[in-house]
Design a protein around this motif. Structure first.
Motif, PDB file in Angstrom:
ATOM      1  N   ALA A  42      39.562  48.504  43.997  1.00  9.65           N
ATOM      2  CA  ALA A  42      39.974  49.877  43.662  1.00  9.65           C
ATOM      3  C   ALA A  42      41.431  49.917  43.198  1.00  9.65           C
ATOM      4  O   ALA A  42      41.814  50.796  42.432  1.00  9.65           O
ATOM      5  CB  ALA A  42      39.775  50.789  44.867  1.00  9.65           C
ATOM      6  N   ARG A  43      42.223  48.949  43.657  1.00 12.19           N
ATOM      7  CA  ARG A  43      43.625  48.841  43.225  1.00 12.19           C
ATOM      8  C   ARG A  43      43.760  48.040  41.931  1.00 12.19           C
ATOM      9  O   ARG A  43      44.862  47.805  41.453  1.00 12.19           O
ATOM     10  CB  ARG A  43      44.477  48.163  44.302  1.00 12.19           C
ATOM     11  CG  ARG A  43      44.636  48.939  45.584  1.00 12.19           C
ATOM     12  CD  ARG A  43      45.669  48.283  46.519  1.00 12.19           C
ATOM     13  NE  ARG A  43      45.419  46.879  46.784  1.00 12.19           N
ATOM     14  CZ  ARG A  43      44.748  46.395  47.840  1.00 12.19           C
ATOM     15  NH1 ARG A  43      44.251  47.238  48.729  1.00 12.19           N
ATOM     16  NH2 ARG A  43      44.596  45.105  48.009  1.00 12.19           N
ATOM     17  N   GLY A  44      42.644  47.557  41.403  1.00 17.93           N
ATOM     18  CA  GLY A  44      42.677  46.814  40.148  1.00 17.93           C
ATOM     19  C   GLY A  44      42.630  45.306  40.273  1.00 17.93           C
ATOM     20  O   GLY A  44      42.699  44.604  39.270  1.00 17.93           O
ATOM     21  N   GLU A  45      42.497  44.777  41.500  1.00 16.48           N
ATOM     22  CA  GLU A  45      42.379  43.331  41.691  1.00 16.48           C
ATOM     23  C   GLU A  45      40.912  42.956  41.497  1.00 16.48           C
ATOM     24  O   GLU A  45      40.073  43.313  42.310  1.00 16.48           O
ATOM     25  CB  GLU A  45      42.823  42.930  43.089  1.00 16.48           C
ATOM     26  CG  GLU A  45      44.297  43.098  43.366  1.00 16.48           C
ATOM     27  CD  GLU A  45      44.637  42.718  44.800  1.00 16.48           C
ATOM     28  OE1 GLU A  45      44.180  41.650  45.263  1.00 16.48           O
ATOM     29  OE2 GLU A  45      45.354  43.514  45.450  1.00 16.48           O
ATOM     30  N   GLU A  46      40.605  42.231  40.444  1.00 17.85           N
ATOM     31  CA  GLU A  46      39.220  41.896  40.124  1.00 17.85           C
ATOM     32  C   GLU A  46      38.605  40.908  41.123  1.00 17.85           C
ATOM     33  O   GLU A  46      37.455  41.047  41.497  1.00 17.85           O
ATOM     34  CB  GLU A  46      39.139  41.325  38.707  1.00 17.85           C
ATOM     35  CG  GLU A  46      37.747  40.994  38.241  1.00 17.85           C
ATOM     36  CD  GLU A  46      36.789  42.176  38.172  1.00 17.85           C
ATOM     37  OE1 GLU A  46      35.578  41.941  38.263  1.00 17.85           O
ATOM     38  OE2 GLU A  46      37.238  43.331  38.047  1.00 17.85           O
ATOM     39  N   GLN A  47      39.385  39.911  41.566  1.00 15.94           N
ATOM     40  CA  GLN A  47      38.870  38.873  42.460  1.00 15.94           C
ATOM     41  C   GLN A  47      39.823  38.684  43.646  1.00 15.94           C
ATOM     42  O   GLN A  47      40.522  37.679  43.741  1.00 15.94           O
ATOM     43  CB  GLN A  47      38.692  37.559  41.707  1.00 15.94           C
ATOM     44  CG  GLN A  47      37.687  37.650  40.586  1.00 15.94           C
ATOM     45  CD  GLN A  47      37.532  36.326  39.850  1.00 15.94           C
ATOM     46  OE1 GLN A  47      38.342  35.414  39.974  1.00 15.94           O
ATOM     47  NE2 GLN A  47      36.472  36.222  39.082  1.00 15.94           N
ATOM     48  N   GLU A 125      21.072  38.592  45.642  1.00 15.29           N
ATOM     49  CA  GLU A 125      21.368  39.511  44.548  1.00 15.29           C
ATOM     50  C   GLU A 125      22.880  39.740  44.447  1.00 15.29           C
ATOM     51  O   GLU A 125      23.507  40.178  45.416  1.00 15.29           O
ATOM     52  CB  GLU A 125      20.655  40.846  44.806  1.00 15.29           C
ATOM     53  CG  GLU A 125      20.630  41.747  43.611  1.00 15.29           C
ATOM     54  CD  GLU A 125      19.727  42.946  43.852  1.00 15.29           C
ATOM     55  OE1 GLU A 125      20.172  44.057  43.531  1.00 15.29           O
ATOM     56  OE2 GLU A 125      18.613  42.761  44.365  1.00 15.29           O
ATOM     57  N   PRO A 126      23.473  39.445  43.291  1.00 12.65           N
ATOM     58  CA  PRO A 126      24.925  39.640  43.132  1.00 12.65           C
ATOM     59  C   PRO A 126      25.323  41.118  43.168  1.00 12.65           C
ATOM     60  O   PRO A 126      24.557  41.989  42.757  1.00 12.65           O
ATOM     61  CB  PRO A 126      25.225  39.048  41.753  1.00 12.65           C
ATOM     62  CG  PRO A 126      24.013  38.270  41.360  1.00 12.65           C
ATOM     63  CD  PRO A 126      22.864  38.851  42.121  1.00 12.65           C
ATOM     64  N   THR A 127      26.516  41.376  43.682  1.00 14.81           N
ATOM     65  CA  THR A 127      27.117  42.712  43.675  1.00 14.81           C
ATOM     66  C   THR A 127      28.578  42.537  43.258  1.00 14.81           C
ATOM     67  O   THR A 127      29.033  41.407  43.040  1.00 14.81           O
ATOM     68  CB  THR A 127      27.066  43.376  45.067  1.00 14.81           C
ATOM     69  OG1 THR A 127      27.932  42.647  45.946  1.00 14.81           O
ATOM     70  CG2 THR A 127      25.652  43.418  45.636  1.00 14.81           C
ATOM     71  N   ALA A 128      29.326  43.633  43.206  1.00 12.77           N
ATOM     72  CA  ALA A 128      30.747  43.540  42.867  1.00 12.77           C
ATOM     73  C   ALA A 128      31.502  42.708  43.900  1.00 12.77           C
ATOM     74  O   ALA A 128      32.470  42.022  43.574  1.00 12.77           O
ATOM     75  CB  ALA A 128      31.357  44.938  42.771  1.00 12.77           C
ATOM     76  N   ALA A 129      31.065  42.764  45.158  1.00 11.75           N
ATOM     77  CA  ALA A 129      31.730  42.015  46.228  1.00 11.75           C
ATOM     78  C   ALA A 129      31.070  40.667  46.492  1.00 11.75           C
ATOM     79  O   ALA A 129      31.671  39.793  47.094  1.00 11.75           O
ATOM     80  CB  ALA A 129      31.736  42.841  47.510  1.00 11.75           C
ATOM     81  N   ARG A 130      29.840  40.489  46.046  1.00 12.32           N
ATOM     82  CA  ARG A 130      29.086  39.263  46.338  1.00 12.32           C
ATOM     83  C   ARG A 130      28.766  38.563  45.022  1.00 12.32           C
ATOM     84  O   ARG A 130      27.825  38.930  44.332  1.00 12.32           O
ATOM     85  CB  ARG A 130      27.797  39.605  47.076  1.00 12.32           C
ATOM     86  CG  ARG A 130      26.992  38.398  47.460  1.00 12.32           C
ATOM     87  CD  ARG A 130      25.641  38.722  48.074  1.00 12.32           C
ATOM     88  NE  ARG A 130      25.600  40.000  48.735  1.00 12.32           N
ATOM     89  CZ  ARG A 130      24.621  40.896  48.584  1.00 12.32           C
ATOM     90  NH1 ARG A 130      23.597  40.648  47.826  1.00 12.32           N
ATOM     91  NH2 ARG A 130      24.657  42.042  49.210  1.00 12.32           N
TER      92      ARG A 130
END
Length: 179
Positions: A42-47, A125-130
């Protein structure tokens, strides 16, 4: 106060089981790593998992959530032992903060020695966090098992299968047979 850990590989269905347990009246505590990732993204850090502070942020949030839980029976989606497994899997050193938390939960016997180990469902199943493949998740699952055993926990298998059966098995393990 009884504190149970629900663990397993990413995508095994822990969150779905946890939600159902909450509906049955158990106090449930959500996974810290997912929250740390969501806040950073949410702060813009992709990984965010590539940052040196990632493990310590998880440890701090896990401790905060554990200390805030007050119910007589609590079910945690992961524990600092999972964070140890994550550090091992990622090739990171075990930080002083993680070492201190592992010592605290061991010396204070924070969690029940029986850990509910949710087995993989045959896919991830992939997600934004997984962002992990199924093959990678199997390696991660093995490291989780090794970490919990190394810290003296007994694993209670929650086999792959229908969600209702998995919830019933966990509910029975933490509170006796389902009424």
């Amino acid at each position: 106060m009884r504190r149970y850990v629900l663990t397993g590989t990413p995508g095994a269905g822990k969150t779905s089981i946890l939600r159902r347990l909450g509906g049955l009246g158990h106090e449930v505590v959500e996974e810290a790593a997912t929250s740390v990732i969501a806040q950073a993204q949410a702060r813009g850090e992709e990984q965010p998992w590539t940052q040196a502070s990632f493990i310590d942020e998880i440890v701090a949030l896990q401790r905060q959530r554990q200390l805030a839980a007050t119910g007589p029976v609590q079910v945690f989606d992961r524990s600092p032992v999972c964070t140890h497994a994550l550090a091992t899997y990622s090739g990171w050193p075990v930080s002083p903060a993680l070492t201190a938390e592992l010592e605290r939960i061991t010396s204070e016997r924070i969690y029940e020695r029986q850990v509910l180990f949710v087995r993989n469902l045959g896919f991830c199943e992939p997600t934004a966090a997984r962002r992990i493949s199924f093959q990678e998740s199997l390696a991660f699952e093995k490291i989780h098992e090794e970490s919990y055993r190394a810290f003296g926990y007994e694993l209670i298998d929650v086999s792959a299968g229908e969600l209702a059966h998995r919830v019933a098995a966990v509910h029975s393990a933490i509170s006796g047979p389902t009424p």
